[in-house]
Design an enzyme around this catalytic site. Structure first.
Site, PDB file in Angstrom:
ATOM      1  N   ASP A 207       0.869  -1.196   0.000  1.00  0.00           N
ATOM      2  CA  ASP A 207       0.000   0.000   0.000  1.00  0.00           C
ATOM      3  C   ASP A 207       0.894   1.230   0.000  1.00  0.00           C
ATOM      4  OD1 ASP A 207      -2.210   1.921   0.587  1.00  0.00           O
ATOM      5  OD2 ASP A 207      -3.323   0.126   1.158  1.00  0.00           O
ATOM      6  N   GLY A 233       4.564   1.455  -1.542  1.00  0.00           N
ATOM      7  CA  GLY A 233       4.725   1.864  -2.935  1.00  0.00           C
ATOM      8  C   GLY A 233       3.394   2.266  -3.528  1.00  0.00           C
ATOM      9  N   PHE A 235       0.806   1.583  -6.765  1.00  0.00           N
ATOM     10  CA  PHE A 235       0.578   0.646  -7.875  1.00  0.00           C
ATOM     11  C   PHE A 235       0.500   1.351  -9.223  1.00  0.00           C
ATOM     12  CE2 PHE A 235      -3.669   0.148  -5.451  1.00  0.00           C
ATOM     13  CZ  PHE A 235      -4.298   1.226  -6.062  1.00  0.00           C
ATOM     14  N   HIS A 253     -12.539  -1.140  -8.266  1.00  0.00           N
ATOM     15  CA  HIS A 253     -13.711  -0.256  -8.422  1.00  0.00           C
ATOM     16  C   HIS A 253     -13.389   1.222  -8.187  1.00  0.00           C
ATOM     17  CE1 HIS A 253     -15.568  -0.090  -4.066  1.00  0.00           C
ATOM     18  NE2 HIS A 253     -14.270   0.058  -4.030  1.00  0.00           N
TER      19      HIS A 253
HETATM   20  C1  LIG Z   1     -10.953   0.983  -0.901  1.00  0.00           C
HETATM   21  S1  LIG Z   1      -9.463   0.645  -0.047  1.00  0.00           S
HETATM   22  C2  LIG Z   1      -9.449  -1.125  -0.021  1.00  0.00           C
HETATM   23  C3  LIG Z   1      -8.737  -1.681   1.167  1.00  0.00           C
HETATM   24  C4  LIG Z   1      -8.730  -3.199   1.323  1.00  0.00           C
HETATM   25  N1  LIG Z   1      -8.147  -3.884   0.207  1.00  0.00           N
HETATM   26  C5  LIG Z   1     -10.127  -3.719   1.588  1.00  0.00           C
HETATM   27  O1  LIG Z   1     -10.762  -4.278   0.689  1.00  0.00           O
HETATM   28  O2  LIG Z   1     -10.611  -3.557   2.707  1.00  0.00           O
HETATM   29  C6  LIG Z   1      -8.264   1.067  -1.269  1.00  0.00           C
HETATM   30  C7  LIG Z   1      -6.825   0.903  -0.813  1.00  0.00           C
HETATM   31  O3  LIG Z   1      -5.964   1.211  -1.920  1.00  0.00           O
HETATM   32  C8  LIG Z   1      -4.860   1.934  -1.442  1.00  0.00           C
HETATM   33  N2  LIG Z   1      -4.285   2.738  -2.521  1.00  0.00           N
HETATM   34  C9  LIG Z   1      -4.799   3.831  -3.103  1.00  0.00           C
HETATM   35  N3  LIG Z   1      -3.977   4.297  -4.045  1.00  0.00           N
HETATM   36  C10 LIG Z   1      -2.912   3.463  -4.060  1.00  0.00           C
HETATM   37  C11 LIG Z   1      -1.726   3.426  -4.843  1.00  0.00           C
HETATM   38  N4  LIG Z   1      -1.497   4.318  -5.788  1.00  0.00           N
HETATM   39  N5  LIG Z   1      -0.854   2.419  -4.605  1.00  0.00           N
HETATM   40  C12 LIG Z   1      -1.093   1.494  -3.625  1.00  0.00           C
HETATM   41  N6  LIG Z   1      -2.210   1.483  -2.864  1.00  0.00           N
HETATM   42  C13 LIG Z   1      -3.099   2.466  -3.082  1.00  0.00           C
HETATM   43  C14 LIG Z   1      -5.447   2.789  -0.343  1.00  0.00           C
HETATM   44  O4  LIG Z   1      -4.451   3.276   0.527  1.00  0.00           O
HETATM   45  C15 LIG Z   1      -6.426   1.824   0.318  1.00  0.00           C
HETATM   46  O5  LIG Z   1      -5.814   1.097   1.331  1.00  0.00           O
END
Ligand SMILES: C[S@@+](CC[C@H](N)C(=O)[O-])C[C@H]1O[C@@H](n2cnc3c(N)ncnc32)[C@H](O)[C@@H]1O
Length: 344
Positions: A207, A233, A235, A253
């Protein structure tokens, strides 16, 4: 037997569903305010009468009785001999001091989503987000600029995802694999549940760097620090960590179609031949007529993000095939959630 005609009362279409849905925000806000004022956490200490509870919660007497009795009528409290107490569900899930607390999501719904959904009509007319993203700010950067909001959001994700997480931990054929990475892991509940149920696995939570401390605290509180590591990092700009199984829960989503396809391709590159990609979300049924929660989650993405939307199993399978995954399947998890699995 008589046959109803247009003029008989039996022929009049029902109104209840329309009115109940139209005013459903009353019940919703009563529950959200009960979580905010910590009604259930207070009553977890034991039953209390009206004056005591009103005083402890800091409520004005004018609305207190109607508020608490509404919670009784809605089935969230019981009242016996003038004393209020929790139901088995509210005592288990809405007492802040229990590990089973899922109120984080409701706290976030109360502080953010309730207000933002007031702009649904504007979002429908303009296609524009109504959240912090409305000013063109990056949703996650804005959320994460405030440490309290960051923690609230990450804990909320654990609340919303717990059922699906335990289901994936138990049902996926983990015995075939040695390593797993959860991408966009938030507090880390999915990878924690997978690691707890599968002691042979080495695990990574990936994350944004800001998430590290909250993730590591949670992993440590589950006694998994030796086997579950954080990998910071983005994504968008970094490759995903290599693993036999890459998981993305409630990630696709959040993003627009090009971003979704790019994330699926990155997952393909990160797993070995025979490796698996597990995507889960409130996957919409292919006919787009049954999973109301999934469809409204997609509207929530309209409100929350610049380009996000939810999708059907067939949509996701299409992106997986396009990336090169040779086998795909959709499996229902719990409630509105399903997973889509791609095998390389
Ligand atoms: C909607 S949450 C989902 C969290 C978890 N997977 C769940 O289902 O409960 C989206 C996650 O994506 C992470 N995120 C957002 N942008 C990101 C990026 N560019 N790289 C890595 N993680 C990212 C956020 O920090 C967050 O933890």
């Amino acid at each position: 037997m008589t046959t109803a005609t247009a003029n008989t009362p039996e022929a009049v279409p029902g109104l209840d569903h329309i009115m109940q849905t139209g005013l459903a925000f009353w019940a919703s806000k009563v529950l959200l305010s009960a979580v905010e004022t910590e009604v259930f956490t207070e009553l977890a200490k034991g039953p209390e009468d009206l004056p005591t509870l009103t005083g402890r919660l800091g409520l004005h007497p004018r609305g207190a009785r109607d508020f608490l009795d509404s919670l009784v009528a809605l089935g969230f409290l019981v009242r016996e001999d003038g004393n209020y107490s929790n139901t088995p569900s509210t005592g288990l899930y809405l007492d802040k001091h229990k590990p089973s607390y899922v109120g984080g999501l409701l706290e976030m719904a109360n502080h953010r989503l309730y207000r933002f959904w007031g702009g649904l009509t504007t979002a429908l007319r303009t296609g524009l987000a109504q959240s912090e993203a409305a000013q063109g700010n990056d949703t996650f950067a804005t959320l994460y600029a405030d440490p309290a909001r960051l923690k609230e959001f990450l804990r909320a994700m654990t609340g919303v995802s717990r059922g699906a997480n335990t289901s994936i931990a138990a049902r996926f054929p983990w015995a075939k694999y040695k390593t797993a990475a959860d991408v966009g892991t938030a507090q880390g509940d999915l990878i924690v549940q997978v690691a707890l149920a599968n002691p042979h696995l080495s695990c990574i939570g990936f994350d944004l760097a800001e998430v590290a401390a909250v993730f590591e605290d949670y992993v440590e509180s589950n006694g998994l620090s030796a086997r579950v590591k954080f990998h910071g990092g983005s994504f968008f700009t970094d490759p995903l960590p290599k693993a036999d199984v890459i998981m993305m829960g409630h990630i696709l989503h959040d993003w627009n179609l090009d971003e979704k396809r790019m994330l699926v391709r990155k997952a393909y590159d990160a797993v070995p031949e025979g490796g698996a990609f597990v995507v889960y979300d409130s996957i919409i049924d292919d006919d787009r007529s049954k999973n109301a929660f999934g469809l409204m989650m997609s509207l929530n993405m309209l409100i929350e993000t610049p380009g996000g939307f939810d999708y059907t199993g067939a949509d996701c399978i299409g992106w997986m095939k396009e990336a090169g995954f040779r086998e795909t399947r959709v499996e229902h998890l719990v409630g509105p959630d399903s997973m889509v699995v791609g095998i390389k």
